[in-house]
Design a protein around this motif. Structure first.
Motif, mmCIF file in Angstrom:
data_model
loop_
_atom_site.group_PDB
_atom_site.id
_atom_site.type_symbol
_atom_site.label_atom_id
_atom_site.label_comp_id
_atom_site.label_asym_id
_atom_site.label_seq_id
_atom_site.Cartn_x
_atom_site.Cartn_y
_atom_site.Cartn_z
ATOM 1 N N ASN A 168 0.873 -1.202 -0.036
ATOM 2 C CA ASN A 168 -0.031 0.015 -0.023
ATOM 3 C C ASN A 168 1.017 1.288 -0.013
ATOM 4 O O ASN A 168 1.709 1.344 0.868
ATOM 5 C CB ASN A 168 -0.832 0.041 1.347
ATOM 6 C CG ASN A 168 -1.931 -1.258 1.352
ATOM 7 O OD1 ASN A 168 -2.374 -1.673 0.180
ATOM 8 N ND2 ASN A 168 -2.557 -1.346 2.116
ATOM 9 N N GLY A 169 0.449 2.022 -0.745
ATOM 10 C CA GLY A 169 1.351 3.269 -0.996
ATOM 11 C C GLY A 169 2.513 3.333 -1.617
ATOM 12 O O GLY A 169 3.310 4.146 -1.586
ATOM 13 N N GLU A 207 -3.807 3.137 -3.125
ATOM 14 C CA GLU A 207 -3.197 4.502 -3.210
ATOM 15 C C GLU A 207 -1.842 4.412 -3.714
ATOM 16 O O GLU A 207 -0.784 4.897 -3.141
ATOM 17 C CB GLU A 207 -3.279 5.427 -1.857
ATOM 18 C CG GLU A 207 -3.291 6.702 -2.130
ATOM 19 C CD GLU A 207 -3.660 7.384 -0.747
ATOM 20 O OE1 GLU A 207 -2.910 8.208 -0.235
ATOM 21 O OE2 GLU A 207 -5.101 7.493 -0.424
ATOM 22 N N CYS A 255 -6.154 1.910 -7.189
ATOM 23 C CA CYS A 255 -6.810 2.883 -6.351
ATOM 24 C C CYS A 255 -6.687 2.459 -4.918
ATOM 25 O O CYS A 255 -6.503 3.371 -4.170
ATOM 26 C CB CYS A 255 -8.238 3.122 -7.028
ATOM 27 S SG CYS A 255 -8.176 3.944 -8.492
ATOM 28 N N SER A 256 -6.994 1.557 -4.715
ATOM 29 C CA SER A 256 -7.389 0.891 -3.159
ATOM 30 C C SER A 256 -5.933 1.075 -2.618
ATOM 31 O O SER A 256 -6.073 0.951 -1.105
ATOM 32 C CB SER A 256 -8.163 -0.385 -3.008
ATOM 33 O OG SER A 256 -7.231 -1.609 -3.843
#
Length: 356
Positions: free
Chosen positions: A268-269, A293, A290-291
């Motif tokens: 994530n990220g 990010e 998207c989820s």
């Protein structure tokens, strides 16, 4: 054709699989800041082969005869009246795209996105597979004594890799997964290592490329299976102890399965950089992007400081480009070299120039 009898022997693409050697006039210096270069070595790039094979890349179509080549190094033969940083006899790496210096991207420091870029061997502009080529002095990078002209020719693909890794903002201690173990992918691994990445894993579907990579600037290799991208990403994380995922994924292949796996292997990220060019359009795992990010970036050629850093990395011994050179052929054997590169032979083939 003996060098003493030619002015500017050039390797010209006339159409698909149609090339010829043509003696053209020696190019004139159009600006007092220009230099004339006797081209000594030129690497064969995938884009050169693509033009030879298909006659076009996207919207760039070969409509008139075009000299191929853009990965070159040479020796200065003549300098303009305003040139101060170079002299006749200097050995230089040649940055083959001349920006207009006037449009908004240029003025904003992104000259690789210039609206009016004149890039070598991109229609309608001739490339560097010729005896002589003209560039502005600030697009030539003097080679330190310890660097050969052969290494100088590889500053172009290395600069592509430098730009990609800078786009990814790789920092010490990060984990990086690179998709594609061709020249640019391997150089991305080397640059990421030089930038301090603690884990660098390269992914490819050809075992010989992975075997080479094992001894070249990587901590791990991975061959994807004929399963879904999520399954390959899961195994890639597990086998390389990436925990929740890699910090950075770089695609240097342009293959859709690699793009998908790259998105799924990231934490994530994380940051994803698209460096390889594939089909104009493809399916994309937008929900995962998207989820999580993710930071998603493109990368195109090279910009301010990339060539300079490339030369510094090699001269300091932090990146080895010599090992990627698998063969050098005479200028007269250029067409055969294109055929061998198309057949997947070797990693980087160089074409020797015509002596001044």
């Amino acid at each position: 054709m003996a060098s003493a009898t030619v002015q500017n022997l050039s390797f010209v693409l006339q159409g698909i699989h149609q090339v010829k050697f043509e003696d053209r006039p020696i190019p004139e210096l159009k600006s007092p800041h220009d230099v004339l270069i006797n081209v000594k070595y030129t690497g064969i790039c995938g884009s050169d082969v693509h033009y030879w094979e298909h006659g076009s890349i996207g919207s760039f179509v070969v409509k008139d005869p075009m000299v191929l080549g853009h990965e070159s190094a040479g020796v200065i033969s003549k300098v303009g009246s305003a040139v101060t940083s170079l002299k006749v006899g200097d050995r230089v790496a040649m940055e083959p795209g001349i920006a207009c210096r006037r449009c908004e991207p240029c003025k904003g420091g992104k000259y690789n996105l210039c609206d009016n870029m004149a890039f070598a061997a991109t229609p309608p502009y001739d490339g560097t597979l010729a005896k002589y080529y003209v560039l502005p002095e600030d697009f030539c990078y003097k080679l330190p004594e310890q660097l050969s002209l052969q290494e100088g020719a590889l500053m172009e693909p290395l600069s592509v890799a430098v730009h990609i890794v800078r786009q990814a903002q790789v920092t010490p201690g990060q984990s990086v997964v690179v998709f594609g173990a061709g020249p640019v992918g391997l150089l991305c691994c080397a640059v990421a290592t030089a930038f301090g990445a603690s884990k660098v894993i390269v992914v490819d579907i050809q075992q010989p490329r992975l075997d080479f990579a094992k001894d070249y600037a990587v901590t791990g290799t991975f061959m994807p299976g004929r399963v879904s991208a999520t399954e390959n990403a899961d195994r890639l994380r597990q086998e390389n102890e990436l925990g929740a995922g890699a910090d950075v994924a770089i695609d240097a292949s342009g293959a859709e399965p690699s793009v998908h796996t790259g998105i799924h292997v990231l934490r994530n990220g994380g940051t994803y950089v698209q460096g390889g060019m594939g089909r104009s359009e493809m399916n994309f795992p937008i929900m995962a992007a998207c989820s999580k990010e993710l930071n998603f970036k493109g990368s195109f050629r090279y910009g301010s400081g990339d060539y300079k850093l490339a030369v510094q990395l090699v001269s300091a011994g932090k990146v080895d480009v010599k090992r990627l050179i698998t063969g050098t052929v005479k200028f007269e054997e250029a067409e055969q070299a294109f055929k061998e590169v198309k057949a997947g032979k070797g990693i980087k083939t160089l074409i020797a120039g015509i002596d001044a």
